[in-house]
Design a protein around this motif. Structure first.
Motif, short mmCIF file in Angstrom:
data_model
loop_
_atom_site.label_atom_id
_atom_site.label_comp_id
_atom_site.label_asym_id
_atom_site.label_seq_id
_atom_site.Cartn_x
_atom_site.Cartn_y
_atom_site.Cartn_z
N LEU A 1 38.06 37.56 -7.44
CA LEU A 1 38.33 38.02 -8.81
C LEU A 1 37.05 38.05 -9.63
N LYS A 2 36.21 37.05 -9.46
CA LYS A 2 34.95 36.98 -10.22
C LYS A 2 33.99 38.10 -9.85
N GLY A 3 34.19 38.72 -8.68
CA GLY A 3 33.29 39.78 -8.24
C GLY A 3 33.59 41.14 -8.85
N PHE A 4 34.65 41.24 -9.67
CA PHE A 4 35.06 42.51 -10.28
C PHE A 4 35.35 43.59 -9.24
N LYS B 1 20.77 43.70 -5.23
CA LYS B 1 21.27 43.30 -6.55
C LYS B 1 22.54 44.08 -6.90
N LEU B 2 22.57 45.35 -6.57
CA LEU B 2 23.76 46.17 -6.83
C LEU B 2 24.99 45.63 -6.11
N THR B 3 24.80 45.11 -4.91
CA THR B 3 25.91 44.72 -4.04
C THR B 3 26.16 43.22 -4.01
N LEU B 4 25.46 42.46 -4.85
CA LEU B 4 25.52 41.00 -4.76
C LEU B 4 26.93 40.45 -4.94
N ASN B 5 27.72 41.03 -5.83
CA ASN B 5 29.08 40.52 -6.05
C ASN B 5 29.93 40.58 -4.79
N LEU B 6 29.80 41.66 -4.05
CA LEU B 6 30.57 41.80 -2.81
C LEU B 6 30.16 40.73 -1.81
N LYS B 7 28.87 40.54 -1.65
CA LYS B 7 28.37 39.53 -0.71
C LYS B 7 28.88 38.14 -1.09
N LYS B 8 28.80 37.81 -2.37
CA LYS B 8 29.26 36.49 -2.82
C LYS B 8 30.76 36.32 -2.59
N SER B 9 31.52 37.37 -2.82
CA SER B 9 32.97 37.27 -2.67
C SER B 9 33.37 36.95 -1.23
#
Length: 273
Positions: free
Chosen positions: A115-118, A85-93
Motif C-alpha cells: 500500500l505504501k508503494g502507491f 529511483k523511478l522504480t524504487l517503490n516497486l522494489k521495496k514492496s
C-alpha cells in the motif's frame, strides 16, 4: 508460483536512454509508465505523459521535471541510477518486509508495505489494467480483461508465507480467479459464509481473505483483511477504487460493512499460526 515478474520492471536493456538515440520501444514505454506513476504519487511534479514508446520532447521534459523534483541536474537523460529511483517503490514492496512473530501479522505487514508503494494501474493503448504494478501481480499479463485483485492478494500471501518457510499452495490453488479460490474454500470447508459471520464476527481474523459474493457460488472481488472492527472489515485490496469496484485503478485500504454487503471469508484457521 513465485511472484518474480516484478524484477523485469526494475531494469532497462540500455544503460542510457535519451532523446535522439535508437532507443528500444519497450525501454521507453517503461520509462513513460513510471513517470506517469510518479505523478500519481506526487501530484503536480509534471511527469504525466503519453505511453507510446517514443522518447520525444514531451518525454524528455517529463524526465527533466522528475529530475528537478529530486533535486538533480535536469538533463533529460535516463540512466540506470535514475531508473532505479523511478522504480524504487516497486522494489521495496516486493523485497523490504521483515518477518513478524506470527504469519497473520506478516500478511498484514506485507499488505501495508505494498500500500505504501502507491500501486496503480495505467491505461495504455486504450486498455485498462496495465502497467508495471499489474504485470508484477499478474505474471506479466495486462489488459482490460486481466482483473488483478486476486493477483495482488496472492502476491501478498506468497511473500508472507515464504518468510515463514511455508507454501501458499498448501492453502489455496494458484489462480487469478475469485471463483476458483472461493470454490476451493467451499470444498475444503474453510470458506465462512456471510450469514455465519453476521452471527459470529469473531470467526474472522487478521490475515484472512475476503471474497465479495455476487451469488451463492460466484465471487467478484477479493482482499486481505487486516482488522475487524465492529460490523466492518478493514481491508487492503487491489484493482479497486473509492466505490469498492472490482475493476478499479489501484491498491487501497478500505472499510467494508459485512452486515450491508455479502462478504464471505476464506479462513486461515487451519493453516495460519
Amino acid at each position: 508460483m513465485k511472484k518474480t515478474n516484478y524484477l523485469k520492471e526494475l531494469s532497462l536493456s540500455a544503460e542510457v536512454v535519451k532523446r535522439g538515440l535508437a532507443n528500444k520501444k519497450a525501454d521507453v514505454e517503461k520509462i513513460q509508465s513510471w513517470l506517469c506513476l510518479q505523478e500519481r504519487q506526487h501530484r503536480g511534479i509534471g511527469t504525466m505523459t503519453g505511453i507510446d514508446g517514443d522518447f520525444g520532447t514531451a518525454t524528455e521534459l517529463a524526465v527533466k521535471n522528475y529530475q528537478r523534483f529530486l533535486g538533480l541536474p535536469a538533463d533529460g537523460v535516463v540512466t540506470t541510477s535514475l531508473f532505479s529511483k523511478l522504480t524504487l517503490n516497486l522494489k521495496k514492496s516486493f523485497e523490504s518486509v521483515e518477518k513478524k512473530t506470527n504469519l497473520r501479522d506478516t500478511i498484514s505487514e506485507v499488505a501495508h508495505n505494498h500500500l505504501k508503494g502507491f500501486p496503480f494501474e495505467l491505461v495504455i493503448k486504450q486498455q485498462t489494467n496495465c502497467g508495471p504494478w499489474v504485470r508484477s501481480y499478474m505474471g506479466g499479463n495486462e489488459g482490460s480483461n486481466w482483473l488483478w485483485c486476486m493477483g495482488f492478494v496472492q502476491a501478498v500471501l506468497y511473500q508472507a508465507t515464504s518468510l515463514h518457510g511455508k507454501k501458499i499452495t498448501d492453502m489455496m490453488p494458484i489462480s487469478y480467479s475469485c471463483d476458483t479460490v472461493g470454490t476451493y474454500g467451499v470444498q475444503k470447508n474453510v470458506l465462512i459464509r456471510n450469514e455465519k459471520i453476521r452471527n459470529n464476527p469473531a470467526l474472522v481474523k487478521k490475515g484472512d481473505v475476503l471474497l465479495v459474493r455476487k451469488s451463492q457460488n460466484d465471487w467478484i472481488h477479493t482482499a486481505i483483511i487486516v482488522d475487524v472492527v465492529g460490523d466492518a472489515f478493514v481491508t487492503i485490496e487491489g484493482n479497486t477504487n473509492n466505490d469498492g469496484s472490482s475493476n478499479g485503478d489501484g491498491v487501497y485500504k478500505r472499510v467494508r460493512n459485512f452486515r450491508k454487503s455479502i462478504l464471505d471469508v476464506f479462513s486461515m484457521d487451519n493453516w495460519l499460526v
